[in-house]
Design a protein around this motif. Structure first.
Motif, mmCIF file in Angstrom:
data_model
loop_
_atom_site.group_PDB
_atom_site.id
_atom_site.type_symbol
_atom_site.label_atom_id
_atom_site.label_comp_id
_atom_site.label_asym_id
_atom_site.label_seq_id
_atom_site.Cartn_x
_atom_site.Cartn_y
_atom_site.Cartn_z
ATOM 1 N N UNK A 1 5.779 -23.730 -19.154
ATOM 2 C CA UNK A 1 5.949 -23.102 -17.846
ATOM 3 C C UNK A 1 7.416 -22.956 -17.436
ATOM 4 N N UNK A 2 8.277 -23.837 -17.907
ATOM 5 C CA UNK A 2 9.698 -23.722 -17.552
ATOM 6 C C UNK A 2 10.303 -22.448 -18.136
ATOM 7 N N UNK A 3 9.666 -21.913 -19.175
ATOM 8 C CA UNK A 3 10.135 -20.668 -19.805
ATOM 9 C C UNK A 3 9.217 -19.485 -19.499
ATOM 10 N N UNK A 4 8.214 -19.706 -18.620
ATOM 11 C CA UNK A 4 7.234 -18.646 -18.313
ATOM 12 C C UNK A 4 6.645 -18.061 -19.605
ATOM 13 N N UNK A 5 6.314 -18.925 -20.524
ATOM 14 C CA UNK A 5 5.887 -18.467 -21.842
ATOM 15 C C UNK A 5 4.605 -19.170 -22.290
ATOM 16 N N UNK B 1 6.924 -12.493 -16.159
ATOM 17 C CA UNK B 1 7.924 -12.403 -15.106
ATOM 18 C C UNK B 1 7.322 -12.973 -13.823
ATOM 19 N N UNK B 2 8.175 -13.244 -12.843
ATOM 20 C CA UNK B 2 7.670 -13.701 -11.557
ATOM 21 C C UNK B 2 7.692 -15.206 -11.424
ATOM 22 N N UNK B 3 7.576 -15.657 -10.189
ATOM 23 C CA UNK B 3 7.721 -17.072 -9.884
ATOM 24 C C UNK B 3 6.427 -17.860 -10.010
ATOM 25 N N UNK B 4 5.312 -17.213 -10.169
ATOM 26 C CA UNK B 4 4.039 -17.917 -10.134
ATOM 27 C C UNK B 4 3.293 -17.859 -11.455
ATOM 28 N N UNK B 5 3.992 -17.575 -12.526
ATOM 29 C CA UNK B 5 3.354 -17.470 -13.836
ATOM 30 C C UNK B 5 2.580 -18.730 -14.170
ATOM 31 N N UNK B 6 3.133 -19.886 -13.806
ATOM 32 C CA UNK B 6 2.507 -21.162 -14.163
ATOM 33 C C UNK B 6 1.166 -21.378 -13.479
#
Length: 111
Positions: free
Chosen positions: A73-77, A25-30
């Motif tokens: 990264x587009x899926x935070x996965x 979750x969150x905006x900075x996972x990448x």
């Protein structure tokens, strides 16, 4: 603070494959390093694979050539593709990002 949920474990025969997923979750996972650990029954938790924000990967000696860590990264996965599984791969697998850990997903290799 990033939170993560890991999934994808199951029962598989020797030589089989599984793909684990770690969703953050969150905006900075990448921008985080992401780690996959595992804890076999009765043993210590061990680091299996790492992926950097840029996609550089490292692996434990026992899984190199069989496991592949990747990120979308587009899926935070982040994924852990596990091939040629054997009995010694049986463990609870955990995704870790920063101070956050997933709840763990059980992988059992059995004939």
């Amino acid at each position: 603070q990033v939170q993560v949920v890991d999934s994808g474990g199951g029962l598989v025969q020797p030589g089989g494959s599984l793909r684990l997923s770690c969703v953050g979750s969150g905006n900075f996972f990448s921008s985080y390093f992401v780690y996959w650990y595992r804890q076999p029954p009765g043993k210590q938790r061990e680091l299996v694979a790492t992926i950097t924000p840029r996609g550089t990967t490292t692996y434990a000696a026992g899984v190199k050539g069989r496991f592949t860590i990747s990120r979308e990264n587009t899926r935070n996965t982040v994924y852990l593709q596990m091939d040629s599984l054997d009995f010694d791969d049986t463990a609870v697998y955990y995704c870790a990002v920063g101070q956050s850990w997933g709840q763990g997903t059980q992988v059992t290799v059995s004939s």
